[in-house]
Motif scaffolding. Structure first.
Motif, PDB file in Angstrom:
ATOM      1  N   PHE A  88       0.861  -1.170   0.000  1.00  0.00           N
ATOM      2  CA  PHE A  88       0.000   0.000   0.000  1.00  0.00           C
ATOM      3  C   PHE A  88       0.902   1.226   0.000  1.00  0.00           C
ATOM      4  CE2 PHE A  88      -2.479   3.044   2.852  1.00  0.00           C
ATOM      5  CZ  PHE A  88      -3.127   3.642   1.787  1.00  0.00           C
ATOM      6  N   ILE A  89       0.851   2.020  -1.079  1.00  0.00           N
ATOM      7  CA  ILE A  89       1.694   3.203  -1.179  1.00  0.00           C
ATOM      8  C   ILE A  89       0.880   4.391  -1.695  1.00  0.00           C
ATOM      9  CG2 ILE A  89       3.904   1.995  -1.441  1.00  0.00           C
ATOM     10  CD1 ILE A  89       3.696   2.439  -4.444  1.00  0.00           C
ATOM     11  N   GLU A  95       7.669  11.013  -0.691  1.00  0.00           N
ATOM     12  CA  GLU A  95       7.552  11.520   0.675  1.00  0.00           C
ATOM     13  C   GLU A  95       6.688  12.768   0.752  1.00  0.00           C
ATOM     14  OE1 GLU A  95      11.040  11.804   3.203  1.00  0.00           O
ATOM     15  OE2 GLU A  95      12.117  10.552   1.755  1.00  0.00           O
ATOM     16  N   TRP A  96       6.628  13.529  -0.332  1.00  0.00           N
ATOM     17  CA  TRP A  96       5.953  14.830  -0.332  1.00  0.00           C
ATOM     18  C   TRP A  96       5.002  14.956  -1.506  1.00  0.00           C
ATOM     19  CZ3 TRP A  96       6.739  18.293   3.571  1.00  0.00           C
ATOM     20  CH2 TRP A  96       7.835  18.069   4.396  1.00  0.00           C
ATOM     21  N   LEU A 106      -3.547   6.414  -4.562  1.00  0.00           N
ATOM     22  CA  LEU A 106      -3.323   5.267  -3.684  1.00  0.00           C
ATOM     23  C   LEU A 106      -3.150   4.028  -4.548  1.00  0.00           C
ATOM     24  CD1 LEU A 106      -6.143   5.872  -1.024  1.00  0.00           C
ATOM     25  CD2 LEU A 106      -3.825   6.817  -1.078  1.00  0.00           C
ATOM     26  N   SER A 107      -2.115   3.251  -4.265  1.00  0.00           N
ATOM     27  CA  SER A 107      -1.873   1.998  -4.986  1.00  0.00           C
ATOM     28  C   SER A 107      -1.880   0.861  -3.970  1.00  0.00           C
ATOM     29  CB  SER A 107      -0.534   2.044  -5.707  1.00  0.00           C
ATOM     30  OG  SER A 107      -0.514   3.108  -6.640  1.00  0.00           O
ATOM     31  N   ILE A 108      -2.736  -0.126  -4.242  1.00  0.00           N
ATOM     32  CA  ILE A 108      -2.921  -1.244  -3.316  1.00  0.00           C
ATOM     33  C   ILE A 108      -2.719  -2.544  -4.083  1.00  0.00           C
ATOM     34  CG2 ILE A 108      -4.490  -2.367  -1.696  1.00  0.00           C
ATOM     35  CD1 ILE A 108      -6.142   0.338  -1.819  1.00  0.00           C
ATOM     36  N   SER A 166      -1.171   0.962   6.664  1.00  0.00           N
ATOM     37  CA  SER A 166      -1.096   2.418   6.573  1.00  0.00           C
ATOM     38  C   SER A 166       0.060   2.835   5.679  1.00  0.00           C
ATOM     39  CB  SER A 166      -0.937   3.039   7.957  1.00  0.00           C
ATOM     40  OG  SER A 166       0.300   2.652   8.534  1.00  0.00           O
ATOM     41  N   ALA A 167      -0.073   4.036   5.162  1.00  0.00           N
ATOM     42  CA  ALA A 167       0.993   4.669   4.382  1.00  0.00           C
ATOM     43  C   ALA A 167       0.935   6.153   4.715  1.00  0.00           C
ATOM     44  CB  ALA A 167       0.785   4.428   2.893  1.00  0.00           C
TER      45      ALA A 167
END
Length: 175
Positions: A88-89, A95-96, A106-108, A166-167
């Protein structure tokens, strides 16, 4: 019987009906090699000890004269395994983000998910299930600039729910 067993206790209740029966035997083997005759009941709780998969139960009834019924069977699927969140990213792991509309991607990656719940709260308070998609390209981050943590849970078609994942990403719309 229901079509699926999803409870972690792996309990099912067989509903039984036979006119004139005084005894019965139940087995997961068609030849009843592990079954004993017992008094007839209209229902019987069984705890499954096997791994997930399809289970078949065979039942035969007997009356006081020793007449035995034909063997009847019923199938049920044991599925106690929730979907697995492989990854999950947010925004490809950046980072920003400085998106003025607070939109992120969101990539799952998962096996077996049919629904996803997304929340900025680890307890998922007020969260709603929505159809699963491996990519959600327009998720809106909550609140003002700062570190954002997004939580997800997945659910399969049977209702098994994954552990949360979580990400995080930092939102900074002005520099």
């Amino acid at each position: 019987m229901q079509n699926y067993v999803t409870n972690k206790e792996k309990k099912i209740i067989l509903s039984l009906s036979a006119v004139g029966a005084t005894g019965m035997r139940i087995s997961q083997h068609e030849n009843f090699r592990d079954a004993r005759w017992e008094p007839y009941l209209v229902s019987r709780e069984i705890v499954l000890n096997e791994a997930d998969g399809e289970k078949t139960f065979y039942v035969q009834f007997v009356d006081d004269a020793g007449n035995m019924s034909d063997v009847v069977s019923s199938k049920i699927m044991l599925d106690t395994t929730p979907p697995v969140i492989k990854s999950f990213i947010i925004n490809g792991g950046e980072e920003w983000t400085n998106d003025s509309n607070k939109k992120v991607k969101l990539s799952i990656e998962s096996d077996g998910a049919t629904e996803v719940m997304i929340s900025d709260n680890p307890t998922f308070t007020g969260g709603n299930w929505q159809p699963f998609s491996a990519v959600i390209s327009d998720h809106t981050l909550p609140g003002e600039d700062g570190e954002k943590i997004i939580f997800i849970q997945l659910r399969d078609e049977i209702g098994n729910v994954s552990r949360p994942a979580s990400a995080k990403i930092n939102l900074k719309r002005t520099f």
